[in-house]
Design a protein around this motif. Sequence first.
Motif, short mmCIF file in Angstrom:
data_model
loop_
_atom_site.label_atom_id
_atom_site.label_comp_id
_atom_site.label_asym_id
_atom_site.label_seq_id
_atom_site.Cartn_x
_atom_site.Cartn_y
_atom_site.Cartn_z
N GLY A 134 0.80 -1.22 0.00
CA GLY A 134 0.00 0.00 0.00
C GLY A 134 0.83 1.27 0.00
N ALA A 135 2.13 1.15 0.24
CA ALA A 135 3.01 2.33 0.25
C ALA A 135 3.56 2.60 -1.15
CB ALA A 135 4.16 2.11 1.23
N LYS A 136 4.30 3.69 -1.29
CA LYS A 136 4.95 4.01 -2.57
C LYS A 136 5.96 2.93 -2.92
CE LYS A 136 6.77 7.94 -1.72
NZ LYS A 136 7.40 9.26 -1.76
N ALA A 137 6.29 2.85 -4.20
CA ALA A 137 7.27 1.88 -4.68
C ALA A 137 8.66 2.18 -4.13
CB ALA A 137 7.32 1.88 -6.21
N LYS A 138 9.41 1.14 -3.79
CA LYS A 138 10.82 1.27 -3.43
C LYS A 138 11.61 1.30 -4.72
CE LYS A 138 10.85 0.70 1.13
NZ LYS A 138 11.63 1.30 2.14
N ALA A 139 12.68 2.06 -4.74
CA ALA A 139 13.53 2.17 -5.93
C ALA A 139 14.99 1.98 -5.53
CB ALA A 139 13.34 3.52 -6.60
N VAL A 140 15.67 1.09 -6.24
CA VAL A 140 17.07 0.80 -5.95
C VAL A 140 17.87 0.91 -7.25
CG1 VAL A 140 18.70 -0.93 -5.09
CG2 VAL A 140 16.40 -0.79 -4.10
N PRO A 141 18.78 1.89 -7.35
CA PRO A 141 19.62 2.00 -8.55
C PRO A 141 20.72 0.93 -8.53
CG PRO A 141 20.15 3.74 -7.00
CD PRO A 141 19.02 2.96 -6.40
N PHE A 142 21.10 0.47 -9.73
CA PHE A 142 22.19 -0.49 -9.82
C PHE A 142 22.86 -0.39 -11.19
CE2 PHE A 142 18.66 -2.81 -11.63
CZ PHE A 142 19.21 -3.63 -12.60
N ASP A 143 24.09 -0.84 -11.24
CA ASP A 143 24.86 -0.95 -12.48
C ASP A 143 25.24 -2.40 -12.66
OD1 ASP A 143 25.19 1.77 -13.48
OD2 ASP A 143 26.35 2.12 -11.66
N GLY A 144 24.94 -2.97 -13.81
CA GLY A 144 25.40 -4.32 -14.11
C GLY A 144 24.45 -5.40 -13.67
N LYS A 145 24.77 -6.10 -12.58
CA LYS A 145 24.03 -7.28 -12.16
C LYS A 145 23.17 -7.01 -10.93
CE LYS A 145 24.49 -12.17 -11.20
NZ LYS A 145 23.84 -12.88 -12.24
N LEU A 146 21.95 -7.53 -10.99
CA LEU A 146 21.01 -7.46 -9.87
C LEU A 146 20.48 -8.86 -9.61
CD1 LEU A 146 18.69 -5.82 -8.11
CD2 LEU A 146 17.32 -6.42 -10.08
N VAL A 147 20.50 -9.27 -8.36
CA VAL A 147 19.81 -10.48 -7.94
C VAL A 147 18.92 -10.05 -6.78
CG1 VAL A 147 19.98 -12.81 -6.97
CG2 VAL A 147 21.67 -12.03 -8.65
N ALA A 148 17.63 -10.27 -6.93
CA ALA A 148 16.67 -9.94 -5.88
C ALA A 148 15.90 -11.20 -5.51
CB ALA A 148 15.70 -8.86 -6.36
N VAL A 149 15.81 -11.47 -4.23
CA VAL A 149 14.99 -12.58 -3.73
C VAL A 149 13.89 -11.95 -2.91
CG1 VAL A 149 14.91 -14.69 -2.36
CG2 VAL A 149 16.95 -14.17 -3.75
N ILE A 150 12.64 -12.22 -3.31
CA ILE A 150 11.49 -11.60 -2.68
C ILE A 150 10.80 -12.62 -1.79
CG2 ILE A 150 9.29 -10.42 -3.09
CD1 ILE A 150 10.53 -9.70 -5.89
N ASP A 151 10.65 -12.25 -0.52
CA ASP A 151 10.00 -13.12 0.45
C ASP A 151 8.74 -12.46 0.98
OD1 ASP A 151 11.75 -15.33 0.39
OD2 ASP A 151 13.18 -14.29 1.68
N GLY A 152 7.62 -13.04 0.63
CA GLY A 152 6.35 -12.60 1.18
C GLY A 152 6.09 -13.35 2.47
N SER A 153 4.88 -13.22 2.96
CA SER A 153 4.48 -13.89 4.19
C SER A 153 3.09 -14.47 3.99
CB SER A 153 4.47 -12.89 5.34
OG SER A 153 3.88 -13.46 6.49
N THR A 154 2.81 -15.58 4.65
CA THR A 154 1.49 -16.19 4.54
C THR A 154 0.40 -15.29 5.11
OG1 THR A 154 1.84 -17.39 6.61
CG2 THR A 154 2.35 -18.56 4.55
N SER A 155 0.77 -14.31 5.93
CA SER A 155 -0.23 -13.38 6.48
C SER A 155 -0.51 -12.19 5.55
CB SER A 155 0.20 -12.88 7.86
OG SER A 155 1.41 -12.16 7.75
N ASN A 156 0.27 -12.04 4.48
CA ASN A 156 0.05 -10.96 3.52
C ASN A 156 -1.20 -11.20 2.69
OD1 ASN A 156 2.47 -9.84 4.34
ND2 ASN A 156 3.59 -10.33 2.49
N HIS A 157 -1.74 -10.13 2.15
CA HIS A 157 -2.86 -10.19 1.22
C HIS A 157 -2.54 -9.27 0.05
CE1 HIS A 157 -5.44 -12.45 3.94
NE2 HIS A 157 -5.00 -11.64 4.90
N GLY A 158 -2.84 -9.70 -1.16
CA GLY A 158 -2.60 -8.87 -2.32
C GLY A 158 -1.49 -9.42 -3.20
N ALA A 159 -0.83 -8.53 -3.91
CA ALA A 159 0.21 -8.91 -4.86
C ALA A 159 1.31 -7.86 -4.86
CB ALA A 159 -0.38 -9.04 -6.26
N TYR A 160 2.46 -8.23 -5.41
CA TYR A 160 3.52 -7.26 -5.62
C TYR A 160 3.84 -7.20 -7.11
CZ TYR A 160 6.91 -11.10 -6.02
OH TYR A 160 7.59 -12.22 -6.41
N ALA A 161 4.40 -6.09 -7.54
CA ALA A 161 4.84 -5.91 -8.92
C ALA A 161 6.23 -5.27 -8.89
CB ALA A 161 3.88 -5.01 -9.69
#
Length: 168
Positions: A134-161
């Motif tokens: 429900g908050a604003k999008a987080k933004a992370v600048p990077f050069d070259g390679k990015l690896v992101a691992v996203i961990d939700g929770s079973t108590s969350n509701h909704g979706a991420y993009a």
Amino acid sequence: MSVDGRFRTPARAAACLLVAGLAVTGMAACSGESGPAGGHSSAPAAPGHAQASSGGDLDATARPAVAIVGQYTPGGYKTSPVASGYDWATASGQRISESLPGAHLFQIACSGSGTLAVHLSLPKGDTEERVECGAKAKAVPFDGKLVAVIDGSTSNHGAYAWRIVARA
């Protein structure tokens, strides 16, 4: 036969619906490998559990998150993503791996309720971001390679993009 005042034929109405559908599914396009260990998949990692706990259609549930992540592009970046996707806010272990030349910006947002933990591995070092649904999008600048691992929770509701945009 007229569908409504804006469409003179059913074919035009169908064409407009097709274009709208393509705009939504375009955000779901992903790059990288598929599955939780390889790269991000726009499909849930555990379809039965994720759909049951989140309550339905991923595409419809993700629309608000897609809107949030696309709402703001900082100056100096292109508005069209080079990679993007979405998943349930309950999904855990989703991996996005991109190796791109030049400067880019990784943006992620969540709709609904709860918090995501985003573990980032960047050339400048590892970090973790917390994304509040429900908050604003987080933004992370990077050069070259990015690896992101996203961990939700079973108590969350909704979706991420998420999306990656290139420096202009």
